[in-house]
Every structure is written in structure tokens, then in C-alpha cells.
Design a protein around this motif. Structure first.
Motif, mmCIF file in Angstrom:
data_model
loop_
_atom_site.group_PDB
_atom_site.id
_atom_site.type_symbol
_atom_site.label_atom_id
_atom_site.label_comp_id
_atom_site.label_asym_id
_atom_site.label_seq_id
_atom_site.Cartn_x
_atom_site.Cartn_y
_atom_site.Cartn_z
ATOM 1 N N ALA A 185 -3.834 8.890 -0.686
ATOM 2 C CA ALA A 185 -2.629 8.186 -0.235
ATOM 3 C C ALA A 185 -2.875 7.404 1.049
ATOM 4 O O ALA A 185 -2.375 6.284 1.214
ATOM 5 C CB ALA A 185 -1.483 9.175 -0.044
ATOM 6 N N ILE A 186 -3.644 7.982 1.979
ATOM 7 C CA ILE A 186 -3.817 7.327 3.285
ATOM 8 C C ILE A 186 -5.012 6.392 3.329
ATOM 9 O O ILE A 186 -5.160 5.635 4.290
ATOM 10 C CB ILE A 186 -3.946 8.375 4.413
ATOM 11 C CG1 ILE A 186 -5.275 9.134 4.293
ATOM 12 C CG2 ILE A 186 -2.763 9.321 4.428
ATOM 13 C CD1 ILE A 186 -5.568 10.030 5.472
ATOM 14 N N ALA A 187 -5.862 6.418 2.295
ATOM 15 C CA ALA A 187 -7.078 5.594 2.333
ATOM 16 C C ALA A 187 -6.789 4.104 2.530
ATOM 17 O O ALA A 187 -7.392 3.464 3.399
ATOM 18 C CB ALA A 187 -7.911 5.832 1.073
ATOM 19 N N PRO A 188 -5.866 3.499 1.754
ATOM 20 C CA PRO A 188 -5.584 2.069 2.002
ATOM 21 C C PRO A 188 -5.038 1.808 3.398
ATOM 22 O O PRO A 188 -5.393 0.809 4.027
ATOM 23 C CB PRO A 188 -4.556 1.722 0.920
ATOM 24 C CG PRO A 188 -4.754 2.750 -0.152
ATOM 25 C CD PRO A 188 -5.126 4.001 0.586
ATOM 26 N N ALA A 189 -4.171 2.729 3.888
ATOM 27 C CA ALA A 189 -3.613 2.541 5.225
ATOM 28 C C ALA A 189 -4.684 2.655 6.295
ATOM 29 O O ALA A 189 -4.679 1.913 7.288
ATOM 30 C CB ALA A 189 -2.507 3.562 5.480
ATOM 31 N N MET A 190 -5.638 3.585 6.121
ATOM 32 C CA MET A 190 -6.713 3.728 7.087
ATOM 33 C C MET A 190 -7.633 2.502 7.080
ATOM 34 O O MET A 190 -8.101 2.052 8.135
ATOM 35 C CB MET A 190 -7.531 4.990 6.779
ATOM 36 C CG MET A 190 -6.794 6.297 7.022
ATOM 37 S SD MET A 190 -6.290 6.521 8.764
ATOM 38 C CE MET A 190 -4.555 6.045 8.669
ATOM 39 N N LEU A 191 -7.879 1.952 5.877
ATOM 40 C CA LEU A 191 -8.700 0.743 5.797
ATOM 41 C C LEU A 191 -7.996 -0.421 6.488
ATOM 42 O O LEU A 191 -8.625 -1.211 7.203
ATOM 43 C CB LEU A 191 -8.988 0.407 4.341
ATOM 44 C CG LEU A 191 -10.117 -0.592 4.068
ATOM 45 C CD1 LEU A 191 -11.454 -0.044 4.520
ATOM 46 C CD2 LEU A 191 -10.165 -0.949 2.587
ATOM 47 N N LYS A 192 -6.673 -0.503 6.300
ATOM 48 C CA LYS A 192 -5.898 -1.549 6.967
ATOM 49 C C LYS A 192 -5.887 -1.320 8.481
ATOM 50 O O LYS A 192 -6.010 -2.285 9.262
ATOM 51 C CB LYS A 192 -4.475 -1.528 6.415
ATOM 52 C CG LYS A 192 -3.546 -2.609 6.974
ATOM 53 C CD LYS A 192 -3.890 -3.957 6.392
ATOM 54 C CE LYS A 192 -2.826 -5.009 6.769
ATOM 55 N NZ LYS A 192 -1.581 -4.838 6.008
ATOM 56 N N ALA A 193 -5.771 -0.070 8.894
ATOM 57 C CA ALA A 193 -5.787 0.230 10.328
ATOM 58 C C ALA A 193 -7.128 -0.144 10.947
ATOM 59 O O ALA A 193 -7.185 -0.634 12.084
ATOM 60 C CB ALA A 193 -5.494 1.718 10.553
ATOM 61 N N HIS A 194 -8.206 0.080 10.207
ATOM 62 C CA HIS A 194 -9.527 -0.313 10.711
ATOM 63 C C HIS A 194 -9.602 -1.830 10.872
ATOM 64 O O HIS A 194 -10.169 -2.335 11.852
ATOM 65 C CB HIS A 194 -10.618 0.173 9.752
ATOM 66 C CG HIS A 194 -12.001 -0.143 10.216
ATOM 67 N ND1 HIS A 194 -12.635 -1.329 9.888
ATOM 68 C CD2 HIS A 194 -12.875 0.540 10.992
ATOM 69 C CE1 HIS A 194 -13.824 -1.355 10.437
ATOM 70 N NE2 HIS A 194 -14.002 -0.229 11.117
ATOM 71 N N ALA A 195 -9.026 -2.565 9.922
ATOM 72 C CA ALA A 195 -9.028 -4.032 10.024
ATOM 73 C C ALA A 195 -8.201 -4.492 11.220
ATOM 74 O O ALA A 195 -8.587 -5.423 11.938
ATOM 75 C CB ALA A 195 -8.501 -4.641 8.733
ATOM 76 N N VAL A 196 -7.058 -3.848 11.450
ATOM 77 C CA VAL A 196 -6.213 -4.208 12.595
ATOM 78 C C VAL A 196 -6.931 -3.897 13.899
ATOM 79 O O VAL A 196 -6.882 -4.679 14.863
ATOM 80 C CB VAL A 196 -4.870 -3.465 12.512
ATOM 81 C CG1 VAL A 196 -4.052 -3.670 13.784
ATOM 82 C CG2 VAL A 196 -4.074 -3.932 11.299
#
Length: 429
Positions: A185-196
Motif C-alpha cells: 500500500a505504501i510503496a507508491p507513496a514512498m516512491l513519490k516521496a523519494h521523488a519529492v
């Protein structure tokens, strides 16, 4: 499992694997950081002056790769913040100037900060989701492993659960399933957070954005002045070589006809006939000249019908789709019209195409024009001045041009112009 849930797991799994891939991708950055901080003090003996600019270029290439990856994986766009490269002198003075330039650029130091910070914040964000998944898989194995682990001296704790019986091992399975769900569940959000996080260090600061904007406007202004001067020279040349020459000849013919009117009426009549034909040609040339400055159909009916008129005049089979719910500002319509005209001319001359598709749309304050042909491809901005000229013309309006042209085709030219609708539509599209 529903299709939506399956898509969610697939998306989460892809994001988790991408996060895992980011870990080895950080290794070159750590190497570059260590080399850079090693050679910086050696600038006092000259070695660093030679090596540091090379390391900075390598760091920028790595940062550009991170920018492209961020956009492709998460949709987070990270602009380049670097100052434009000036002209350097030759030899050792040029090397020193280049070193001073890269070290005076604040983006160089932000890149170095990113290289080392990515190993702290970036590493955590990259592997957090995968850590949950791995911990969950470990929980699923507890019914088979807990006794062996306890016999080997393990405390028996699985996160916050003490596993010392088969019943507790089954609770560990349930907890492991929960961890796996959390990880996916959090994998896409963590990838987006890394990009941010990456954008916070690799994107230009507000001051740098203002400086780059000023530089871009300076170039656009220069291009606009050059384009206007070139257009004026073209108009003057066309008038001088075309309509003006014919009008001068007409005046001479009329003078000769007047002199011959009583003595040789037949010769006078022939000169008047020739003058009438010359006047028709001069009128045609003047109309062509006016059409080249601002086509009447563009002024009367707007960009959509003007592009359709270009399609009808083209020797190729051109399909046009227009979705512009109103009239655009006249300068924007003119820029879009002449850009399409230039692209169609290039396709007819160089692409060996049979069909062209033109899509003109207005969305969210931007005019988007996409021209696709079925030609042989292989087009490039560096190969000629035509596309570069279009890019400069669009640049004066803050517009952009993107080219995709693999060998064998198809070729797609995408042009975008920020603009507003100035009046409601008055003609069908």
C-alpha cells in the motif's frame, strides 16, 4: 480478488521493486561524492582544477538521470537549475574559467548535498515499503521456523509479538499478512516521496528560477528581434523583386502606350494588354505577400479553419482535428499557423510521407498542436534550421517544441503555447 485490488498489488509491487533498484543506483553517487570532496582540497596544487569540473559534469549527468527517472516513475518533474555555460578561453585559462564557473553555481553544491543526503533520507524512503514486505514474508514463515529460532537462542520476538507457541505463530502469520498489505500500500507513496525529496534538492531555487527565467526571456527577446528583422527583410525583398518591379514596368508600358496611341494604335493596344496581365500578376503577388504576413482566413475564421486551408493546399493527405472552443489571441494564432505551415513543408520535402495527422486542442490554458506523419523518421532538431526556427518562434511566447522521430517513423512534432481564449468561437470546427 477484484481487478482493482489486483491492479493495486501490481502497482505496489512495481513501486517496491523500483525502490529496491534505487539502492544500487545510489552507489555511483556516493563514489562521485567521495572523489569530489577528495579533489576539492587539491585545487591549491592544480590537480583539482583539472579533475573537479569533470566530476561535476558526471554528477550532473547522474542528477539528470534521477530527474528523468522521477518523471517516468512518479510524474514528478524536476527542472534543471544549472547556469548556462559561457564561452571559455583556450588552454589553461579556459580550464580555470570552467572550474570557477561550476564552483560558483549554487546548483553544484546542491547536487553534492543530494549525493550524500540520498544515502540517508533517500535510502530510508526507497526500502521502507520493501522492508514491510520482507518482514511480512518472515511472519508467514513463523509456523515453520519459530521453534528452530528459539532453540538457536532467538528471543522469539516478532516485532511486538512474543512467539513461543503454535498459536502465537499463527498470530505472526496474520501480522505478517498485515505487514505485506502495508508494504504494497505504501510503496507508491514512498516512491513519490523519494521523488519529492529529490526535487527539493535538484530543482532550481526560487532565485535560480528567476535567473533562468530572465536568461530565457533575454534569449527569446533576441530571437524575436532577429525573426522580426528577417521577416522585414523578406517583405522588402519580395516587394522589390516582385510587385514593385512589375509596377515600375507597368508605368513604363503605359508611358510607351500613350506615346504610340496616335501613331501606332496596334502597338499601343499590345502594350496595354501586357500591362493588364502585369497588373494581374502584381495583384496576385501582393495577395501572396499579405497571406505570408497574416493569412485572411486566419484573421476571418481562426486557427482551425486556417490549418484546414493549409491541409487542402498540401500535396499530402492531411487529416485535421480541431478542438478549440473559441478564438485565441492573434499573435498566438499566427505563431501556431506558421509553425504548422513550416512542419507541413518539412514533411513534404524531407519525410517521404503519404499521410499527415494534425491535432489542434486547447486545454488548461495551453494550445497544443500535434503533427504526426507516416514518413521514414530520423528527424532531429540538430539536422536543420527549420525546426529550430519553429522552436525559436514558439519560444517568444513561452512555447515549447518536442520531437519524436525514430528511424522508420512515425514522426511526431508536439508544440505547446500558453494562451487564453479571447473570444467565443464564431465558426465551426
Amino acid at each position: 480478488m477484484s481487478a482493482e485490488a489486483g491492479f493495486g498489488f501490481r502497482r505496489g509491487g512495481i513501486a517496491a521493486l523500483r525502490g529496491l533498484w534505487l539502492v544500487p543506483a545510489m552507489i555511483p553517487g556516493l563514489v562521485l561524492f567521495c572523489l569530489t570532496v577528495t579533489f576539492l582540497p587539491l585545487m591549491i596544487i592544480g590537480i583539482g582544477v583539472l579533475v573537479v569540473p569533470v566530476l561535476v559534469v558526471a554528477t550532473r549527468s547522474l542528477a539528470d538521470l534521477a530527474r528523468r527517472r522521477s518523471l517516468a516513475w512518479t510524474g514528478v518533474e524536476i527542472p534543471r537549475p544549472y547556469r548556462p555555460e559561457p564561452e571559455y578561453d583556450r588552454g589553461i585559462p579556459g580550464v580555470v574559467q570552467r572550474c570557477r564557473h561550476v564552483l560558483a553555481d549554487p546548483a553544484t553544491w546542491r547536487d553534492l548535498l543530494w549525493l550524500i543526503a540520498d544515502w540517508v533520507v533517500g535510502l530510508f524512503l526507497s526500502i521502507l515499503a520493501l522492508g514491510f514486505i520482507a518482514q511480512g514474508v518472515f511472519g508467514l514463515l513463523h509456523p515453520f521456523l519459530w521453534e528452530t529460532l528459539v532453540d538457536a537462542g532467538d528471543s522469539g520476538w516478532y516485532t511486538f509479538l512474543k512467539v513461543d507457541s503454535d498459536g502465537r505463530a499463527m498470530l505472526a502469520v496474520l501480522l505478517g499478512i498485515a505487514y505485506i498489505f502495508i508494504g504494497f500500500a505504501i510503496a507508491p507513496a514512498m516512491l513519490k516521496a523519494h521523488a519529492v525529496f529529490t526535487r527539493s534538492l535538484l530543482a532550481p531555487t526560487q532565485k535560480a528560477e528567476m535567473r533562468l527565467r530572465v536568461a530565457q526571456l533575454t534569449v527569446s527577446r533576441t530571437d524575436a528581434v532577429d525573426a522580426s528583422a528577417a521577416e522585414l527583410r523578406r517583405i522588402e525583398r519580395d516587394l522589390h523583386d516582385g510587385a514593385q518591379a512589375r509596377l515600375v514596368a507597368m508605368g513604363m508600358n503605359l508611358g510607351a502606350a500613350e506615346a504610340l496611341l496616335e501613331t501606332n494604335p496596334e502597338a499601343a493596344r499590345a502594350l496595354l494588354t501586357e500591362t493588364r496581365e502585369a497588373s494581374a500578376k502584381a495583384l496576385h503577388e501582393l495577395r501572396d505577400l499579405v497571406r505570408g504576413i497574416h493569412p485572411p482566413v486566419l484573421a476571418d475564421r481562426g486557427l482551425g479553419d486556417a490549418v484546414r486551408a493549409l491541409a487542402l493546399e498540401s500535396p499530402l493527405h492531411v487529416d485535421v482535428t480541431v478542438d478549440v472552443p473559441g478564438r485565441l489571441e492573434a499573435p498566438v494564432e499566427s505563431a501556431g499557423y506558421f509553425a504548422v505551415n513550416e512542419v507541413l513543408t518539412n514533411v513534404a520535402k524531407h519525410a517521404a510521407a503519404q499521410n499527415v495527422w494534425i491535432d489542434v486542442r486547447y486545454r488548461a490554458g495551453r494550445l497544443r498542436i500535434e503533427v504526426t506523419d507516416d514518413g521514414r523518421g530520423g528527424a532531429a532538431l540538430e539536422k536543420g534550421t527549420g525546426l529550430r526556427g519553429i522552436e525559436r518562434r514558439l519560444g517568444t511566447f513561452d512555447g515549447t517544441l518536442a520531437l519524436v522521430s525514430p528511424q522508420g517513423g512515425p514522426t511526431t512534432v508536439t508544440m505547446e503555447l500558453p494562451c487564453v481564449l479571447s473570444s467565443p468561437k464564431t465558426s465551426p470546427s
